[in-house]
Write a protein that holds these residues in place. Structure first.
Motif, mmCIF file in Angstrom:
data_model
loop_
_atom_site.group_PDB
_atom_site.id
_atom_site.type_symbol
_atom_site.label_atom_id
_atom_site.label_comp_id
_atom_site.label_asym_id
_atom_site.label_seq_id
_atom_site.Cartn_x
_atom_site.Cartn_y
_atom_site.Cartn_z
ATOM 1 N N ALA A 178 15.172 12.849 22.525
ATOM 2 C CA ALA A 178 15.308 11.415 22.821
ATOM 3 C C ALA A 178 15.676 11.152 24.285
ATOM 4 C CB ALA A 178 16.360 10.812 21.887
ATOM 5 N N ALA A 179 16.381 12.096 24.917
ATOM 6 C CA ALA A 179 16.758 11.891 26.328
ATOM 7 C C ALA A 179 15.531 11.995 27.233
ATOM 8 C CB ALA A 179 17.806 12.931 26.738
ATOM 9 N N HIS A 180 14.683 13.009 27.005
ATOM 10 C CA HIS A 180 13.446 13.119 27.802
ATOM 11 C C HIS A 180 12.589 11.860 27.611
ATOM 12 C CE1 HIS A 180 14.296 17.509 26.931
ATOM 13 N NE2 HIS A 180 14.117 17.579 28.223
ATOM 14 N N ARG A 181 12.492 11.426 26.361
ATOM 15 C CA ARG A 181 11.623 10.270 26.068
ATOM 16 C C ARG A 181 12.176 8.994 26.724
ATOM 17 N NH1 ARG A 181 11.527 12.700 20.901
ATOM 18 N NH2 ARG A 181 12.951 11.145 20.053
ATOM 19 N N ALA A 182 13.499 8.870 26.723
ATOM 20 C CA ALA A 182 14.101 7.668 27.327
ATOM 21 C C ALA A 182 13.829 7.625 28.828
ATOM 22 C CB ALA A 182 15.605 7.640 27.050
ATOM 23 N N LEU A 201 9.410 19.969 29.399
ATOM 24 C CA LEU A 201 9.690 18.913 28.413
ATOM 25 C C LEU A 201 9.644 17.506 29.017
ATOM 26 C CD1 LEU A 201 12.400 20.697 26.232
ATOM 27 C CD2 LEU A 201 9.927 20.501 25.852
ATOM 28 N N HIS A 202 10.001 17.376 30.298
ATOM 29 C CA HIS A 202 9.888 16.041 30.919
ATOM 30 C C HIS A 202 8.427 15.594 30.950
ATOM 31 C CE1 HIS A 202 13.949 15.206 32.186
ATOM 32 N NE2 HIS A 202 14.057 16.327 32.865
ATOM 33 N N GLU A 203 7.536 16.481 31.389
ATOM 34 C CA GLU A 203 6.135 16.045 31.478
ATOM 35 C C GLU A 203 5.541 15.813 30.090
ATOM 36 O OE1 GLU A 203 7.670 18.678 32.931
ATOM 37 O OE2 GLU A 203 6.194 19.910 33.948
ATOM 38 N N ARG A 204 5.958 16.632 29.116
ATOM 39 C CA ARG A 204 5.453 16.398 27.755
ATOM 40 C C ARG A 204 5.938 15.057 27.203
ATOM 41 N NH1 ARG A 204 6.337 21.247 23.688
ATOM 42 N NH2 ARG A 204 6.838 22.805 25.259
ATOM 43 N N ALA A 205 7.113 14.615 27.645
ATOM 44 C CA ALA A 205 7.629 13.320 27.181
ATOM 45 C C ALA A 205 6.935 12.153 27.879
ATOM 46 C CB ALA A 205 9.136 13.241 27.425
ATOM 47 N N GLY A 206 6.238 12.448 28.995
ATOM 48 C CA GLY A 206 5.498 11.389 29.672
ATOM 49 C C GLY A 206 5.989 11.066 31.070
ATOM 50 N N THR A 207 7.010 11.780 31.567
ATOM 51 C CA THR A 207 7.454 11.549 32.943
ATOM 52 C C THR A 207 6.387 12.044 33.905
ATOM 53 O OG1 THR A 207 9.808 11.578 32.469
ATOM 54 C CG2 THR A 207 9.170 12.288 34.670
ATOM 55 N N ARG A 208 6.066 11.223 34.902
ATOM 56 C CA ARG A 208 5.020 11.572 35.869
ATOM 57 C C ARG A 208 5.599 11.861 37.251
ATOM 58 N NH1 ARG A 208 2.964 12.944 32.301
ATOM 59 N NH2 ARG A 208 1.554 11.893 30.891
ATOM 60 N N ALA A 238 26.479 13.798 24.151
ATOM 61 C CA ALA A 238 25.162 14.421 24.089
ATOM 62 C C ALA A 238 24.113 13.543 24.773
ATOM 63 C CB ALA A 238 24.771 14.655 22.638
ATOM 64 N N ALA A 239 23.283 14.174 25.579
ATOM 65 C CA ALA A 239 22.240 13.444 26.309
ATOM 66 C C ALA A 239 21.320 12.688 25.354
ATOM 67 C CB ALA A 239 21.428 14.424 27.160
ATOM 68 N N GLY A 240 21.003 13.283 24.202
ATOM 69 C CA GLY A 240 20.068 12.662 23.258
ATOM 70 C C GLY A 240 20.553 11.313 22.754
ATOM 71 N N GLU A 241 21.853 11.104 22.838
ATOM 72 C CA GLU A 241 22.427 9.835 22.407
ATOM 73 C C GLU A 241 22.680 8.913 23.612
ATOM 74 O OE1 GLU A 241 26.507 9.222 20.230
ATOM 75 O OE2 GLU A 241 25.389 10.940 19.418
ATOM 76 N N LEU A 242 23.302 9.491 24.648
ATOM 77 C CA LEU A 242 23.770 8.665 25.768
ATOM 78 C C LEU A 242 22.666 8.233 26.727
ATOM 79 C CD1 LEU A 242 27.222 10.284 26.664
ATOM 80 C CD2 LEU A 242 26.668 8.505 25.006
ATOM 81 N N VAL A 243 21.627 9.048 26.898
ATOM 82 C CA VAL A 243 20.572 8.647 27.842
ATOM 83 C C VAL A 243 19.776 7.450 27.306
ATOM 84 C CG1 VAL A 243 18.541 9.391 29.159
ATOM 85 C CG2 VAL A 243 20.491 10.944 28.894
ATOM 86 N N PRO A 244 19.336 7.467 26.028
ATOM 87 C CA PRO A 244 18.650 6.259 25.519
ATOM 88 C C PRO A 244 19.531 5.016 25.617
ATOM 89 C CG PRO A 244 18.292 8.106 24.024
ATOM 90 C CD PRO A 244 19.310 8.564 25.035
ATOM 91 N N ALA A 245 20.839 5.163 25.378
ATOM 92 C CA ALA A 245 21.736 4.000 25.449
ATOM 93 C C ALA A 245 21.802 3.464 26.881
ATOM 94 C CB ALA A 245 23.132 4.389 24.951
#
Ligand code: APR
Length: 242
Positions: A75-79, A101-108, A225-232
């Motif tokens: 969720a952090a990469h995706r956010a 993982l960043h590029e797979r999540a869509g970061t360019r 955890a990044a998976g929680e805090l980055v999307p927030a």
């Protein structure tokens, strides 16, 4: 609620902690070792000169992990990819991670300052090329045909990280700096927060499971955890900017 900039350049520094929830081991923190090796024993030019087969095997295992379907962006990469798509200004992700993982999540807009597991570097012609399979000391360079050998295109201890001029330029003009999942023990990345502080008034936010070695240099620390805090955080930034 804190007020953050609503436009301009956001620089995001990421480290191993952002990929922990995707199943990839961190370097330090709990455990702190990979495969029973000290990082310095497998991640230096001297280690490679001494025992290339051991170093290749170590990186082959890590490269193989990226082929495991269970290892995927969290969720952090995706956010961060969403932030890049929806933020009115520019977002630059500078990662110390060698996974994809960043590029797979869509970061360019991404800089791999420590190189990439999925690239190899020819020791004869110095060409960097995509490489997704195992590397062996006998590998032949597809570019020059030279038998000098190939190494993972990874920046080892004692080597110069990639694209530092672009990174420093971005740090000196950013409106907001985020640091996610890094222990702040490896320079030059650990010094980026200082560069931002010396360059202006940009808020600097650290997200990490535990306070990093450079925690006191940040204007804000969010522990967890990044998976929680980055999307927030991304939700907050995009809500304020809209
Ligand atoms: N969410 C947020 N932070 C986390 C999580 C998580 N789910 N899991 C672990 N962390 C934190 C740990 O608390 C630790 O402080 O991530 C940090 C990871 O630190 P390191 O393992 O030291 O990784 P990093 O800072 O990226 O290492 C820098 O060292 O060996 C070199 O070149 C290698 O790029 C690497 C560099």
């Amino acid at each position: 609620m804190k007020r953050y900039p609503t436009d301009g350049l956001i620089v995001v520094l990421t480290g191993a902690g952002i990929s922990a929830e995707s199943g990839l081991a961190t370097f330090r923190g709990a455990g702190g070792l990979w495969e029973g090796h000290r990082v310095e024993d497998v991640a230096t030019p001297e280690a490679f000169a001494r025992n290339p087969a051991l170093v290749q095997r170590f990186y082959n295992l890590r490269r193989a992990q990226l082929r495991d379907p269970a290892v995927r962006p969290n969720a952090a990469h995706r956010a961060l990819a969403r932030l890049e798509r929806e933020w009115p200004g520019e977002v630059l992700v500078v990662t110390q991670n060698v996974d994809d993982l960043h590029e797979r999540a869509g970061t360019r807009n991404l800089i791999h300052m420590h190189g990439e597991l999925l690239r190899a570097l020819c020791l004869a012609c110095n060409d960097s090329m995509p490489w997704s399979e195992d590397l062996s000391p006998e590998a032949v360079c597809p570019s020059c045909g030279g038998k000098g050998g190939l190494r993972p295109d990874i920046v080892w201890f004692g080597e110069m990280p990639y694209r530092m001029d672009e990174i420093y330029d971005a740090l000196t003009r950013c409106a907001l700096f985020l640091s996610i999942g890094t222990s702040g023990q490896v320079y030059p990345a650990a010094g980026f927060v200082e560069v931002v502080r010396e360059s202006g008034e940009a808020p600097t936010i650290e997200i990490n499971l535990e306070p990093s070695a450079t925690r006191s240099r940040f204007s804000e620390h969010r522990s967890g955890a990044a998976g929680e805090l980055v999307p927030a955080l991304v939700d907050e930034l995009l809500a304020q900017a809209s």
